[in-house]
Write a protein that holds these residues in place. Structure first.
Motif, PDB file in Angstrom:
ATOM      1  N   ARG A 111      -8.096   0.542  -1.947  1.00  0.00           N
ATOM      2  CA  ARG A 111      -8.753  -0.760  -1.986  1.00  0.00           C
ATOM      3  C   ARG A 111      -7.922  -1.814  -1.254  1.00  0.00           C
ATOM      4  O   ARG A 111      -8.443  -2.644  -0.507  1.00  0.00           O
ATOM      5  CB  ARG A 111      -8.966  -1.189  -3.437  1.00  0.00           C
ATOM      6  N   THR A 144       0.831  -1.210   0.000  1.00  0.00           N
ATOM      7  CA  THR A 144       0.000   0.000   0.000  1.00  0.00           C
ATOM      8  C   THR A 144       0.861   1.254   0.000  1.00  0.00           C
ATOM      9  O   THR A 144       0.601   2.216  -0.735  1.00  0.00           O
ATOM     10  CB  THR A 144      -0.927   0.004   1.230  1.00  0.00           C
ATOM     11  N   SER A 147      -7.967  -4.873  -7.408  1.00  0.00           N
ATOM     12  CA  SER A 147      -8.894  -5.317  -8.444  1.00  0.00           C
ATOM     13  C   SER A 147      -8.084  -5.802  -9.640  1.00  0.00           C
ATOM     14  O   SER A 147      -6.975  -5.312  -9.897  1.00  0.00           O
ATOM     15  CB  SER A 147      -9.819  -4.175  -8.869  1.00  0.00           C
ATOM     16  N   GLU A 204      -6.280   2.030  -6.042  1.00  0.00           N
ATOM     17  CA  GLU A 204      -5.920   0.656  -5.700  1.00  0.00           C
ATOM     18  C   GLU A 204      -5.242   0.581  -4.338  1.00  0.00           C
ATOM     19  O   GLU A 204      -5.390  -0.408  -3.616  1.00  0.00           O
ATOM     20  CB  GLU A 204      -5.019   0.059  -6.782  1.00  0.00           C
ATOM     21  N   SER A 208      -5.719  -1.380   1.164  1.00  0.00           N
ATOM     22  CA  SER A 208      -5.713  -1.181   2.621  1.00  0.00           C
ATOM     23  C   SER A 208      -7.029  -1.630   3.252  1.00  0.00           C
ATOM     24  O   SER A 208      -7.056  -2.070   4.401  1.00  0.00           O
ATOM     25  CB  SER A 208      -5.436   0.288   2.954  1.00  0.00           C
ATOM     26  N   ARG A 209      -8.136  -1.542   2.488  1.00  0.00           N
ATOM     27  CA  ARG A 209      -9.451  -1.924   3.024  1.00  0.00           C
ATOM     28  C   ARG A 209      -9.721  -3.418   2.911  1.00  0.00           C
ATOM     29  O   ARG A 209     -10.272  -4.029   3.820  1.00  0.00           O
ATOM     30  CB  ARG A 209     -10.563  -1.171   2.282  1.00  0.00           C
ATOM     31  N   THR A 210      -9.344  -3.997   1.759  1.00  0.00           N
ATOM     32  CA  THR A 210      -9.752  -5.377   1.469  1.00  0.00           C
ATOM     33  C   THR A 210      -8.602  -6.375   1.448  1.00  0.00           C
ATOM     34  O   THR A 210      -8.833  -7.584   1.479  1.00  0.00           O
ATOM     35  CB  THR A 210     -10.460  -5.440   0.106  1.00  0.00           C
ATOM     36  N   GLY A 211      -7.373  -5.865   1.347  1.00  0.00           N
ATOM     37  CA  GLY A 211      -6.225  -6.769   1.250  1.00  0.00           C
ATOM     38  C   GLY A 211      -5.983  -7.285  -0.150  1.00  0.00           C
ATOM     39  O   GLY A 211      -5.139  -8.161  -0.357  1.00  0.00           O
ATOM     40  N   ASN A 212      -6.707  -6.737  -1.142  1.00  0.00           N
ATOM     41  CA  ASN A 212      -6.550  -7.182  -2.527  1.00  0.00           C
ATOM     42  C   ASN A 212      -6.633  -6.001  -3.489  1.00  0.00           C
ATOM     43  O   ASN A 212      -7.203  -4.954  -3.165  1.00  0.00           O
ATOM     44  CB  ASN A 212      -7.639  -8.199  -2.903  1.00  0.00           C
TER      45      ASN A 212
END
Length: 431
Positions: free
Chosen positions: A399, A371, A407, A396, A401-405
């Motif tokens: 994303r 991140t 897109s 990204e 930091s929030r979901t660990g993935n």
């Protein structure tokens, strides 16, 4: 220091190499007695201005995914793009067409002077069905190319897919490596987000081709057009670079930076750079590490030899060489004077490498580090004026930091976007 091109002569007076080489070194002067120093060399390869620009005949095979996921606008645009390729062909070009899903089918066997209306009608009848097994299409396409090659043909495959191929990735890469050794370059193209960019990148690099990310179906026509236009300018079917460092120097890493950035695998001091067009160039940046140099004076750092397969120059030598030297000084106050083009190149390359590191961190599960790298990338991209790419990196990073993935779409945008941060030819020429 800019070194003008050095072209060697063969036994025929007046015959020169069809290739022109120029080098730019980061440091004119190096210090003696220093345990280890870094030095960067920019090598620019272009066709000689006197080289004939007559178009070489194409031996082109399209290998197209027609799996169920291609239905609708994707397949429609592929058909339109293929029609335009057919219109572009000249009578001495050889054209073949392979489609694949669960199996491969040769719709148009390779032949010259094709019946264009008939070929277009065959393309138009293609219907989507089945899954994605890329190896079958790849094998059929390579067979067509091999059966129709000539002494002066440009042998090329355009491979397009929108999905993951399962279980045959290693075999696909092995075939691409074989293609590279056989002077068959492969343009790999992925549509949408659900395809393996690692595989398509590796296949293109191994064969001397280019991997392209197509985010929207309506860009397929432009991608095909750009490829066929580039193929029509080729004067050297393959360029091979050999790097010979002097004693005490080690080549740490090398990148091609035009027409796009990619890491080079220099195995045994050699790298396959792929074909070269009459209006194009290939620019390489190399990092050398230099061990302690005890004596002052002028030292040769490295020699670069470039070989090219140039069919129009069959009776002349097809290679050129140049070397870089630096002055070794014991003066501890020698100020570094790094050419601006080297600084610009390393700045853009740092962003590309940061993207690589972020993906490596992500694979290792180090979300915080990945991140942070993406956020730093976004800042540097903004400084370069790359607003859209900076926005993608920042989105990204959030994303991640929030979901660990990441897109799938965002990952591809960042990867292919940072690859496009190449330097402009005028930056090299005017440095």
């Amino acid at each position: 220091m800019i070194t003008d091109s050095l072209t060697t002569q063969n036994n025929s007076p007046g015959d020169t190499s069809p290739l022109s080489l120029r080098t730019i070194i980061s440091h004119n002067t190096l210090k003696s007695g220093v345990q280890e120093q870094a030095c960067y060399v920019l090598l620019d390869i272009s066709p000689n201005r006197d080289l004939p620009t007559s178009r070489l005949p194409l031996n082109l095979c399209l290998v197209l995914d027609k799996s169920t996921s291609m239905q609708g606008l994707r397949l429609q645009q592929v058909k339109e793009a293929t029609h335009q390729i057919i219109d572009y062909l000249q009578p001495n070009d050889t054209f073949s067409l392979v489609v694949f899903s669960d199996r491969a089918e040769v719709l148009l066997p390779g032949q010259k002077n094709i019946d264009k209306p008939l070929a277009k009608s065959v393309v138009s009848t293609t219907q989507p069905s089945g899954g994605t097994e890329m190896l079958q299409g790849l094998l059929a396409g390579l067979k067509e190319i091999q059966g129709n090659r000539s002494d002066d043909s440009v042998n090329h495959m355009i491979l397009l897919t929108d999905g993951q191929t399962y279980g045959d990735e290693d075999d696909c890469l092995a075939q691409a490596e074989w293609a590279g050794r056989s002077q068959v370059s492969i343009s790999t193209m992925g549509i949408g987000a659900d395809w393996n960019e690692d595989l398509l990148d590796a296949m293109a690099n191994a064969s001397g081709g280019v991997s392209t990310y197509i985010d929207f179906p309506r860009k397929i026509v432009d991608a095909f057009k750009a490829t066929i236009t580039e193929l029509s300018t080729i004067v050297a079917r393959e360029i091979i670079l050999t790097v010979t460092p002097s004693e005490g120097l080690t080549l740490q890493e090398a990148f091609q930076i035009t027409p796009h950035i990619r890491r080079l695998d220099i195995s045994g001091s050699k790298a396959i750079l792929g074909p070269l067009g009459n209006t194009g160039r290939k620019t390489i940046v190399m990092e050398f590490r230099i061990k302690t140099i005890p004596e002052s004076g002028v030292k040769r750092l490295a020699r670069f030899t470039v070989e090219g397969d140039v069919p129009t120059q069959a009776k002349q030598q097809s290679w050129a060489w140049t070397e870089v030297k630096a002055t070794i000084s014991s003066d501890a106050e020698v100020p570094p004077s790094i050419p601006p083009v080297i600084i610009t190149t390393l700045g853009k390359l740092a962003i590309f490498k940061m993207q690589e590191k972020a993906m490596e961190d992500l694979e290792k599960g180090n979300i915080i580090a990945a991140t942070s790298r993406l956020e730093t990338m976004a800042t540097r991209l903004l400084n370069l004026g790359e607003t859209e790419l900076a926005r993608a990196a920042l989105l990204e990073a959030g994303r991640l930091s929030r979901t660990g993935n990441l897109s799938a779409e965002g990952k591809k945008k960042i990867r292919y976007g940072t690859r496009s941060l190449s330097i402009l030819p005028k930056e090299i020429q005017h440095d």
